[in-house]
Design an enzyme around this catalytic site. Structure first.
Site, short mmCIF file in Angstrom:
data_model
loop_
_atom_site.label_atom_id
_atom_site.label_comp_id
_atom_site.label_asym_id
_atom_site.label_seq_id
_atom_site.Cartn_x
_atom_site.Cartn_y
_atom_site.Cartn_z
N ASP A 64 0.81 -1.22 0.00
CA ASP A 64 0.00 0.00 0.00
C ASP A 64 0.84 1.27 0.00
O ASP A 64 0.33 2.35 -0.28
CB ASP A 64 -0.86 0.05 1.28
CG ASP A 64 -2.15 -0.71 1.14
OD1 ASP A 64 -2.65 -0.83 0.02
OD2 ASP A 64 -2.67 -1.18 2.17
C1 BGC Z 1 0.29 1.15 6.31
C2 BGC Z 1 -0.08 -0.06 5.51
C3 BGC Z 1 -1.56 -0.15 5.38
C4 BGC Z 1 -2.17 1.15 4.90
C5 BGC Z 1 -3.67 1.04 4.96
C6 BGC Z 1 -0.37 2.39 5.76
O1 BGC Z 1 -0.08 3.48 6.60
O2 BGC Z 1 1.68 1.30 6.34
O3 BGC Z 1 0.45 -1.23 6.12
O4 BGC Z 1 -1.90 -1.18 4.51
O5 BGC Z 1 -1.75 2.23 5.68
O6 BGC Z 1 -4.39 2.06 4.47
C1 NOJ Z 2 -1.76 -3.87 5.39
C2 NOJ Z 2 -2.94 -3.91 4.48
O1 NOJ Z 2 -4.08 -4.33 5.19
C3 NOJ Z 2 -2.71 -4.81 3.30
O2 NOJ Z 2 -3.80 -4.74 2.44
C4 NOJ Z 2 -1.44 -4.44 2.61
O3 NOJ Z 2 -1.24 -5.33 1.56
C5 NOJ Z 2 -0.27 -4.45 3.57
N1 NOJ Z 2 -0.55 -3.61 4.69
C6 NOJ Z 2 1.03 -4.01 2.92
O4 NOJ Z 2 1.03 -2.66 2.64
#
Ligand code: BGC
Ligand code: NOJ
Length: 817
Positions: A502
């Site tokens: 993400d």
């Molecule tokens: C986090 C990710 C997460 C995303 C969700 C980010 O701040 O680092 O792990 O999936 O937010 O919106």
């Molecule tokens: C948490 C999110 O829930 C997931 O969708 C994502 O793939 C991982 N973070 C990695 O960014």
């Protein structure tokens, strides 16, 4: 170094036993597995909600509070001048003994002080919208004890987001009712009930009480905190009736316990909904109103029914036995018997349990997810259901339909939907180009597990638009096509806002700290940003789609899809190979990310895992080389980091990834979610020893240093601080992570190697050479397979996998590697 221990596993009871309440972080558990849920810490902190942690929050909780984990369901015992809680908090009075047993959807907390033992069992009975608290209090001393018991919980004003911010309204809206019957006392929360809400909450005990409180300030005192409620210190409830401010529910009971005497009480903390037309009830004369105002507004018939149903310990015990029987049944679908008790513990209990929890919660409510930020993720839920589908296939089926119903006609996706409405929303962004492929991943796993091809013929709308329905199979086709309709200059998939990572925001270019990377502008116009992770995902899951088409007799579609998959493989071999490993991406301008030519972020785990699982460039041994490079560069004592070296400066062209300090989260943290991609790829490459080595590094049953690990030692966390972090090995973001489902796949289907396929069970273990024997009992569809693998000659894999065609009944199979 002496390792502090806070508890241990009790496999026989399927519990984790915490023996010191001062764990390095609250160690929590989940109550409920259907619609009514609770989060409960080892000191009874946490909250309850119905279906949706944002829109139907029942009890109030303050995240990031000081001290940590403040607020929950508390019992205060006043014994002379001493006030204590069975869970130690909030009074923190030194206990003579303390134990918290976190089991499968229940928690039992027991404290002992000055000859009095109090034990509280918390659970949600199946099919019931309430948390039961079965409290047992025993006088272990030889003297008579005169005790005062106060219960305590604080109501949340339903919408957890506005509850925490709209005080000008909130502090005036709170309303309650109080009701005392001969057989129970109930305190009701009915804020906004007289207008648009058709739901109310209640907290009841199965006896008359000697007093109560419903107004927080009256009970606690304006200048006190949870550890010293004035009413408790005075041993005198205020019998307060909340008008606005902060409604609570507290029962007051006086009891005299003879030496050796035990008293049992049952508290019910519940939620009910009424139909609009019979929301209100007239005063029926039966109610002894203890307050002064109009107390007979709510039609309480449903609450009464539940309270009376659980009025006896026999009824509660039998509901508890049902919950336990459900777990016997769920866990029995896959059991391993081996000489390694840690392996057995992971597979037979905790990994499966965490898969249930992630299936229910997605990423919404934990002690790291506030319950107001995120609902059900499109990508997340598709992965979660793959770890859960063997437990309750019908629920996985419904989930697939719900998720697919939020998809757009071009295959694109909302990134999440709210469980209450099941409607997609853009609250946490959209335009993540990996999202569609996960539907293929989830749906095909469901069909392989169940053999239920009928799901593919289900009519499913686009974006919940009535009349727009097409078959689920068509959703899968369009998901596949979404990738091929969105390729970049190298023929590789365009990344969109980001892919699985993400934070790899290659099109955001944000310089405004007030923007969220997840929702801010997404400059895809003119972008050359391509993802090797999506490429691997597309090839791997695309083949699952092809296999499905073939099985359904759709030869032409299978051929069409295969041609695209082959083209993608060629594009990766040509433009995605960096010499020793797969590149990670191309950025907006077409520059390489995850290349030896980069100073930081030379190598990333995601593309190594996915492209190696997909065996791209097999003839050139790309998968093997990539796996070796991944281990060389990324591995550490605690698992493999996501990228190396981590970024030390902000890269405008990379977005959130480069915002994290080195070694944390998506910037060099150990993302337990993607370690299993490499583990699985190792098994596909036939390397059982390496796969096992990587598996054990992140599986909680092997974590011995509880102080360092910090978070719960019985479940996976999303991230463990990586080798470049300040404190490598420190865990964070426990519970809600795709790690659960992926490690489930890694250990059960790829290492132990029992894999459902359309026509049969494929037995294809890839194990460490020193695992000499194990047996898997697998209930699959209408059959039960007892599979024994013998490995007398220290092999890692058989010459050939064995396919056992599906047939109902019991089968025993022995395979010698
Ligand atoms: C986090 C990710 C997460 C995303 C969700 C980010 O701040 O680092 O792990 O999936 O937010 O919106
Ligand atoms: C948490 C999110 O829930 C997931 O969708 C994502 O793939 C991982 N973070 C990695 O960014």
């Amino acid at each position: 170094m002496l390792k502090m221990q806070y508890g241990h596993f009790d496999d026989l009871h399927r519990e984790y036993v915490i023996t010191n309440p001062q764990t390095p972080f609250p160690w929590i558990n989940y109550l409920g597995n259907e619609d009514f849920f609770g989060l409960i810490s080892n000191t009874a902190g946490g909250y309850d909600f119905y279906k949706d942690a944002k829109f139907r929050r029942i009890t109030r909780y303050r995240y990031n509070s000081v001290p940590m984990d403040n607020g929950g369901r508390y019992f205060y015992i006043k014994d002379g001048d001493v006030v204590w809680n069975p869970g130690w908090k909030p009074c923190k009075t030194q206990l003579d003994s303390y134990e918290c047993r976190h089991g499968l959807n229940y928690t039992r907390i027991t404290g002992e002080k000055d000859g009095v033992r109090t034990s509280v069992l918390h659970f949600v009975p199946l099919g019931v919208k309430a948390e039961i608290q079965r409290l047992t209090i025993t006088n272990l001393s030889s003297k008579v004890k005169n005790l005062k018991l106060f219960s305590y919980t604080e109501w949340c004003l339903w919408n957890a987001a506005t509850d925490g911010e709209n005080f000008q309204r909130n502090l005036s809206t709170g309303e309650v009712e109080i009701e005392q019957h001969a057989d129970f006392t109930a305190l009701y929360h009915k804020t906004e009930y007289k207008e648009r809400r058709d739901h109310y909450a209640y907290y009841a005990v199965n006896c008359p009480v000697q007093g109560y409180d419903t107004d927080r300030e009256s009970f606690i005192g304006l200048y006190n905190d949870f550890s010293e409620p004035q009413a408790v210190l005075d041993g005198a409830p205020r019998n307060s009736l909340a008008h606005g401010w902060s409604p609570i529910a507290s029962h007051y009971l006086e009891m005299t316990l003879q030496a050796g005497e035990t008293r049992e009480l049952i508290f019910v903390l519940g939620y009910e909904e009424n139909a609009q037309e019979d929301k209100f009830a007239p005063f029926n004369g039966e109610i002894t109103s203890l307050g002064e105002r109009d107390h007979h507004i709510i039609n309480k018939a449903r609450a009464h029914e539940v309270i009376r149903r659980f009025a006896t310990v026999e009824a509660v015990d039998s509901a508890f036995a049902e919950l336990s029987a459900l777990w016997d049944e769920l866990l029995s679908k896959y059991q391993v018997q081996s000489a390694d008790e840690r392996l057995n513990r992971m597979v037979n209990i905790w990994n499966q349990y965490q898969c249930m929890v992630t299936f229910c919660m997605s990423r919404s409510a934990s002690f790291f997810e506030s319950g107001i930020g995120r609902g059900m993720g499109f990508r997340d839920s598709n992965q979660d259901l793959v770890g859960f589908v063997h437990q309750i296939p019908s629920r996985a089926r419904q989930r697939i339909i719900d998720i697919a119903s939020t998809q757009f006609p071009d295959g694109g996706c909302y990134h999440q939907y709210q469980p209450l409405t099941k409607r997609g929303n853009n609250d946490i962004g959209g335009g993540f180009n990996d999202d569609p492929m996960w539907l293929i991943f989830g749906a095909t796993a469901y069909v392989r597990e169940t053999g239920d091809f009928s799901i593919l013929d289900e009519m499913v709308p686009w974006d919940n638009e009535p009349g727009s329905d097409v078959t689920l199979m068509e959703h899968l086709r369009i998901s596949f096509d979404h990738v091929i309709n969105n390729v970049g200059p190298h023929g590789l998939p365009l990344i969109g806002r980001a892919d699985w990572n993400d934070c790899l925001n290659l099109n955001c270019f944000s310089m405004d700290p007030n923007e969220s990377f997840q929702t801010t502008g997404n400059r895809t116009e003119g972008s050359k940003a391509e993802s090797l992770m999506i490429a691997g995902l597309f090839v791997y899951c695309g083949r699952q789609y092809v296999e499905l088409c073939r099985t359904k007799g759709m030869a032409q579609e299978a051929e069409r899809a295969t041609a695209h998959i082959n083209a993608m493989c060629q594009a990766v071999e040509k433009h995605g190979w960096d010499g020793e490993w797969y590149l990670r991406a191309y950025d907006f301008d077409g520059n390489k990310i995850g290349s030896k030519d980069n100073e930081e972020g030379k190598i990333f785990i995601e593309s190594q895992g996915w492209c190696a699982m997909a065996r791209i460039g097999e003839a050139e041994q790309m998968p093997e080389k990539a796996l070796d490079s991944a281990v060389n560069w990324l591995d550490s004592e605690h698992g493999m980091v996501l990228n190396y070296p981590a970024y030390t400066t902000y890269h405008l062209e990379m977005g959130e990834q480069s915002t994290y300090p080195a070694g944390y989260k998506e910037n060099g943290g150990i993302f337990c979610h993607n370690n299993p991609w490499v583990i699985i790829a190792q098994t596909i490459a036939g390397r059982g020893n390496q796969a096992w080595d990587l598996y054990r590094k992140i599986a909680p049953a092997w974590i011995d240093d509880q102080d360092l690990h910090k978070v719960e030692p019985y479940v996976y966390c999303q991230m463990v601080a990586g080798k470049e972090a300040a404190k490598p090995g420190e865990g964070k973001n426990s519970w809600l992570t795709g790690t659960a489902a992926w490690n489930w796949l890694a250990i059960t289907q790829h290492i132990l190697g029992i894999r459902p396929t359309y026509e049969g069970l494929l037995i294809d273990p890839c194990i460490p050479a020193d695992l000499t024997e194990y047996t898997v009992i697998r209930k699959w569809r209408d059959a039960q397979y007892v599979i024994t693998i013998k490995n007398p000659n220290g092999k890692q894999r058989a010459e050939q996998p064995t396919m056992v065609p599906y047939s109902a009944g019991k089968h025993e199979i022995t395979i010698t590697l």
